[in-house]
Design an enzyme around this catalytic site. Structure first.
Site, short mmCIF file in Angstrom:
data_model
loop_
_atom_site.label_atom_id
_atom_site.label_comp_id
_atom_site.label_asym_id
_atom_site.label_seq_id
_atom_site.Cartn_x
_atom_site.Cartn_y
_atom_site.Cartn_z
N CYS A 113 42.38 149.35 71.19
CA CYS A 113 43.45 148.72 70.40
C CYS A 113 42.92 147.97 69.17
O CYS A 113 43.46 148.11 68.07
CB CYS A 113 44.28 147.78 71.28
N HIS A 168 45.40 142.65 74.24
CA HIS A 168 45.93 143.87 73.62
C HIS A 168 46.53 143.53 72.26
O HIS A 168 46.99 142.40 72.03
CB HIS A 168 46.99 144.49 74.53
N HIS A 185 49.83 151.27 68.87
CA HIS A 185 48.70 150.65 69.59
C HIS A 185 47.98 151.73 70.39
O HIS A 185 48.47 152.86 70.55
CB HIS A 185 49.23 149.56 70.53
#
Length: 215
Positions: A113, A168, A185
């Site tokens: 990510c 994340h 992502h």
């Protein structure tokens, strides 16, 4: 008779004066000699005491090494993109769609990510942080969800409803309405894809949005 006695007494007087004078001189000479001997003996027993000359520093003493200036851990960024480049950021990000997830990856053979964010901006000539927690502190925090715009970065924690470390990140690609904020992502299970910030999975894990550059 008296003449002989007088001569004898004068002789005795001269002899006595000479004797005591020599004896005195010998004593003084002995004292001086003994003093000099003691001085020499003392200097021999303690070398260097008589000479109090201070030790000189080396003439060619090297200059002290200067400590290197403290380097800030924050990376140096080449330039700030203009608002007109945001569509380009989105376009480049979408070219990574379908790329498999790979921890530490930075290209289309495999990417994670934070690597996705870093690689997208690198392609348009902008250097940004590589690690997700650094990315989450870069730029200005967006005050509320309604202020989020395309190009903003969004960040999540591992467990819904709990505080924790940033685990994340993604790039906002489209804001359709108050209930649809789309971001791209690198999913650990599905690779690079776009999802809605308000989906059941991400809504509870969302913690903040950052605007990396003032546009």
């Amino acid at each position: 008779m008296n003449k002989h006695i007088s001569t004898y007494l004068i002789f005795i007087f001269i002899f006595s004066v000479s004797f005591f004078s020599c004896h005195t001189l010998r004593k003084e000479s002995s004292k001086t000699s003994a003093k000099n001997n003691r001085s020499r003996s003392s200097n021999t027993a303690r070398p260097g005491v008589a000479s109090r000359t201070p030790v000189r520093k080396p003439a060619n003493k090297p200059a002290p090494t200067k400590k290197p200036a403290t380097v800030n851990n924050r990376p140096t960024y080449s330039r700030s993109p203009a608002s007109a480049e945001i569509p380009k950021v989105v376009e480049v990000a979408r070219t990574y769609s379908g790329t498999p997830y790979r921890s530490g990856g930075n290209d289309k053979s495999g990417i994670d990510c934070s690597g996705l964010i870093c690689s997208v901006y690198s392609e348009i000539g902008v250097k940004v942080p590589r690690i997700s927690w650094q990315q989450s502190e870069f730029g200005s925090e967006v005050g509320s969800l309604k202020d989020i715009k395309p190009g903003d970065w969004v960040f999540f924690v591992p467990e819904a409803g709990r505080e924790g470390y940033v685990s994340h990140a993604g790039i906002v690609t489209d804001v359709r309405n108050q209930d649809e904020i789309i971001f791209i992502h690198a999913s650990t299970s599905r690779g690079v894809r776009e999802d809605n910030l308000f989906s059941n999975y991400f809504k509870g894990r969302f913690v903040k949005a950052m605007r990396p550059f003032q546009l």
